[in-house]
Design an enzyme around this catalytic site. Sequence first.
Site, PDB file in Angstrom:
ATOM      1  N   LYS A 280       0.814  -1.212   0.000  1.00  0.00           N
ATOM      2  CA  LYS A 280       0.000   0.000   0.000  1.00  0.00           C
ATOM      3  C   LYS A 280       0.848   1.262   0.000  1.00  0.00           C
ATOM      4  CE  LYS A 280      -4.338  -1.980   1.416  1.00  0.00           C
ATOM      5  NZ  LYS A 280      -5.452  -2.047   2.374  1.00  0.00           N
ATOM      6  N   ARG A 315      -3.243 -10.463   4.890  1.00  0.00           N
ATOM      7  CA  ARG A 315      -3.585 -10.470   3.465  1.00  0.00           C
ATOM      8  C   ARG A 315      -2.407  -9.881   2.672  1.00  0.00           C
ATOM      9  NH1 ARG A 315      -6.106  -6.903  -0.226  1.00  0.00           N
ATOM     10  NH2 ARG A 315      -7.610  -7.914  -1.635  1.00  0.00           N
TER      11      ARG A 315
END
Length: 337
Positions: A280, A315
């Site tokens: 991210k 994840r």
Amino acid sequence: MRSQYFRPLVQCDIARPADAQRLAGGWGWFTQVEVLSRGAPPQVIAAKELAPDVLWALSAPRADCAGLDMGRPNLMGILNVTPDSFSDGGRFDKPQAAIAHAQGMVAAGADILDIGGESTRPGAAEVSVDAEIDRVVPVIAAIRGAGSTAISIDTRKAPVAQAALAAGATLVNDVAAGTFDPDILACTAQARAPYCLMHAQGDPETMQDAPQYDDVLLDVYDFLEARIAHAQAAGIARHQIIADPGIGFGKSTAHNLALLARISLFHSLGVPILLGASRKRFIGVIADTQNPADRMAGSVAVALAGIAQGVQITRVHDIAQTRQALSLWQAVESGKA
């Protein structure tokens, strides 16, 4: 809104005191708890001073969920069958490429696969229900036909969840926690499927414009607590609910770091925690790396930091590298291979 919040100070050291409390029936333990309040400085108290219900929420073993053992760390492999996801958009939007990648992640050590047909990256536009179903169902059906790997459907929409569950998905992973399509809760409950609810501030198109919080950690906690109650009221059993604080979804770098530094707070919700921070933007900001594909090392570092605080599901895009790092971390922490 709570007046006090309780965060276990998690340790994984092999020298565990006799009076230590086991965290959520897993690999971590704690003897102290940080007490957080709005507008007041944090305080650290002994775990034995906690009220019985608070201690129970922190220490009670989490039930297996979607076939996963919540007493150990689990890796969720990301499979975006979309043309526009922020890191791998377009790479796996054809069924054969998606299926091959899924098989590779399972071989590399994925415990569950998370399949999404709508990008939720910042700025992403909504995808129609039919288009999303057309993207995910053939891939889920093919994976299910090839083996027994647990499959999560990453969607905000009840019709997509219903079609995916019928095709063989085992868990519904809803980034909107039922606020985008409330029918997704009834759909999941009717299927008796596990449900992961995530915090997000705003929709993907606008969520990163100017995110604001009074206290990001406690605001996210309050939201998740309320949504867990809402999911239960819709018929989803509490032992089948997973909570995700939503790293990167309507949050600045500072917000993300505040959540990660104290992510063990969310164990007091009494449900397993899912952490999705792989590749991210905040990792790129800190590491000065613009290309998401070059953020693997930073993603592994964040994953291990979360697991050290007891996060049950992580994840990730890079299953092989994360599995190797996790195996070494576990060997070092336990003193045995």
